[in-house]
Scaffold this active site. Structure first.
Site, PDB file in Angstrom:
ATOM      1  N   HIS A  63      -1.924  -3.203   1.643  1.00 40.05           N
ATOM      2  CA  HIS A  63      -0.564  -3.456   2.124  1.00 40.05           C
ATOM      3  C   HIS A  63      -0.630  -4.301   3.383  1.00 40.05           C
ATOM      4  O   HIS A  63      -1.710  -4.549   3.916  1.00 40.05           O
ATOM      5  CB  HIS A  63       0.208  -2.153   2.327  1.00 40.05           C
ATOM      6  N   HIS A  65       0.520  -3.945   6.490  1.00 39.37           N
ATOM      7  CA  HIS A  65       0.514  -3.447   7.873  1.00 39.37           C
ATOM      8  C   HIS A  65      -0.668  -4.059   8.628  1.00 39.37           C
ATOM      9  O   HIS A  65      -1.754  -4.248   8.069  1.00 39.37           O
ATOM     10  CB  HIS A  65       0.437  -1.914   7.900  1.00 39.37           C
ATOM     11  N   ASP A  67      -2.878  -3.155  10.758  1.00 34.18           N
ATOM     12  CA  ASP A  67      -4.216  -2.539  10.862  1.00 34.18           C
ATOM     13  C   ASP A  67      -5.025  -2.711   9.572  1.00 34.18           C
ATOM     14  O   ASP A  67      -6.185  -2.303   9.505  1.00 34.18           O
ATOM     15  CB  ASP A  67      -4.136  -1.054  11.268  1.00 34.18           C
ATOM     16  N   HIS A  68      -4.404  -3.340   8.565  1.00 41.17           N
ATOM     17  CA  HIS A  68      -5.124  -3.592   7.316  1.00 41.17           C
ATOM     18  C   HIS A  68      -5.369  -5.085   7.061  1.00 41.17           C
ATOM     19  O   HIS A  68      -6.134  -5.426   6.166  1.00 41.17           O
ATOM     20  CB  HIS A  68      -4.365  -2.976   6.130  1.00 41.17           C
ATOM     21  N   HIS A 145       4.303   4.571   0.484  1.00 43.64           N
ATOM     22  CA  HIS A 145       4.099   4.386   1.920  1.00 43.64           C
ATOM     23  C   HIS A 145       5.410   3.883   2.527  1.00 43.64           C
ATOM     24  O   HIS A 145       6.430   3.844   1.840  1.00 43.64           O
ATOM     25  CB  HIS A 145       2.942   3.380   2.113  1.00 43.64           C
ATOM     26  N   ASP A 216      -2.596   3.373   2.340  1.00 42.55           N
ATOM     27  CA  ASP A 216      -1.873   4.463   3.011  1.00 42.55           C
ATOM     28  C   ASP A 216      -0.822   5.013   2.055  1.00 42.55           C
ATOM     29  O   ASP A 216      -0.108   4.254   1.401  1.00 42.55           O
ATOM     30  CB  ASP A 216      -1.160   3.932   4.258  1.00 42.55           C
ATOM     31  N   HIS A 274      -9.264   6.640   7.211  1.00 42.47           N
ATOM     32  CA  HIS A 274      -7.990   6.461   7.910  1.00 42.47           C
ATOM     33  C   HIS A 274      -7.720   7.694   8.771  1.00 42.47           C
ATOM     34  O   HIS A 274      -6.700   8.370   8.652  1.00 42.47           O
ATOM     35  CB  HIS A 274      -6.855   6.210   6.898  1.00 42.47           C
TER      36      HIS A 274
END
Ligand SMILES: [Zn+2]
EC number: 3.1.26.11
Length: 309
Positions: A63, A65, A67-68, A145, A216, A274
């Site tokens: 996805h 976001h 942090d990914h 998510h 996530d 995670h």
């Protein structure tokens, strides 16, 4: 086949854990490495491993976001600076938007790559089988998510049986073209009239491995479907036992929910990643212990840890 964890933290980097990324090392199988997510600093973590960036042939994003994905522009640019190394093209699979993120980052920073990137974007309506090669099939399904997020199921195709050369020699088969015929499943007759049945000299095909790597997610049936009979399930554990309500509010799971998914899917092994920086080392042992009350073969992974599959 190994998995090496490059970042096992949630949301933001901490001293012990970087943000999300892991490498599925398929060096023996296809001489490639597949990256799953690429949080900021992924390239620095790779420097601490034996992974050569040009071997990374495919990147799968769960996805969008930060942090990914914030490590992508840096990784892709550095991958170009491998003097004397052959420049190999790369595929990126991910939700719609990943192409524009990568191309915009490269364009505004004036970065030019000497290799091609092939983007394979998907949305809710174009999931399912997203890749098939002669050795692997990859499926993606939507999770639950706060934004569109998927999990991946990587299925290795069954491995052909191997030829028992010693047994063939013992049966009087001369080394040479006959070996090739038998290996291809053909029955042969020797000069002395002996019949050699190929099936007697080839071991049964071995089932390929199944690796499930989730982004996530709240607990959802899609996770179970993706993880059915998986050799290994990699599941987020942003929260711990008792935090189910807050986990749900933030679009995440607890260790207990991850364990439930593994149990419902009859997965063989569960690796939790995670992990929130709130968890200290004693909490990590507790995360594992609590999860093990539901699914015994569970382990909380660390950055740079390598797991053989
Ligand atoms: Zn997220």
């Amino acid at each position: 086949m190994d998995i090496q964890f490059l970042g096992t933290g949630a949301g933001q980097p901490s001293k012990a854990r970087n943000v999300s990324s892991l490498a599925l090392k398929l060096l023996d199988e296809i001489n490639e490495v597949w990256l799953f997510d690429c949080g900021e600093g992924t390239q620095n973590r790779i420097l601490e491993t034996t992974i050569r960036p040009r071997k990374v042939s495919k990147i799968f994003i769960t996805h969008l976001h930060g942090d990914h994905i914030f490590g992508l522009p840096g990784f892709l640019s550095s991958r170009a600076f491998q003097a004397n190394e052959e420049q190999t093209d790369l595929d990126i699979y991910g939700p719609q938007g990943i192409k524009s993120f990568v191309l915009t980052s490269l364009r505004v920073s004036g970065s030019r790559l000497p290799y091609r990137i092939y983007f394979h974007e998907f949305d809710q309506d174009s999931l399912g089988k997203i890749l098939e090669t002669d050795k692997f099939t990859v499926y993606a399904e939507e999770l639950d998510h706060t934004i569109f997020c998927v999990g991946y199921r990587v299925m290795q195709k069954d491995l052909e049986g191997t030829l028992d050369a010693e047994k063939l020699k013992a049966a009087g088969v001369p080394f040479g073209p006959l070996f090739g015929k038998i290996k291809n499943g053909q029955d042969v007759v020797l000069d002395d009239g002996t019949e050699i049945k190929a099936a007697d000299y080839i071991s049964a095909p071995r089932p390929g491995k199944i690796i499930t790597i989730l982004g996530d997610t709240r607990k959802t049936n899609a996770s179970v479907r993706l993880a059915v009979n998986a050799d290994v399930l990699i599941h987020e554990s942003t929260y711990g036992k008792g935090d189910e309500k807050i986990a749900r509010n933030h679009g995440h799971s607890t260790n207990m929910q991850a364990a439930q998914v593994a149990a419902e899917a009859s997965a063989k092994r569960l690796l939790l990643n995670h992990i929130s920086a709130r968890f200290l080392s004693k909490d990590i042992s507790q995360l594992k212990k609590d999860a093990a009350s539901i699914f015994e073969n569970v382990h909380v992974v660390k950055d740079l840890e390598e797991v053989e599959i």
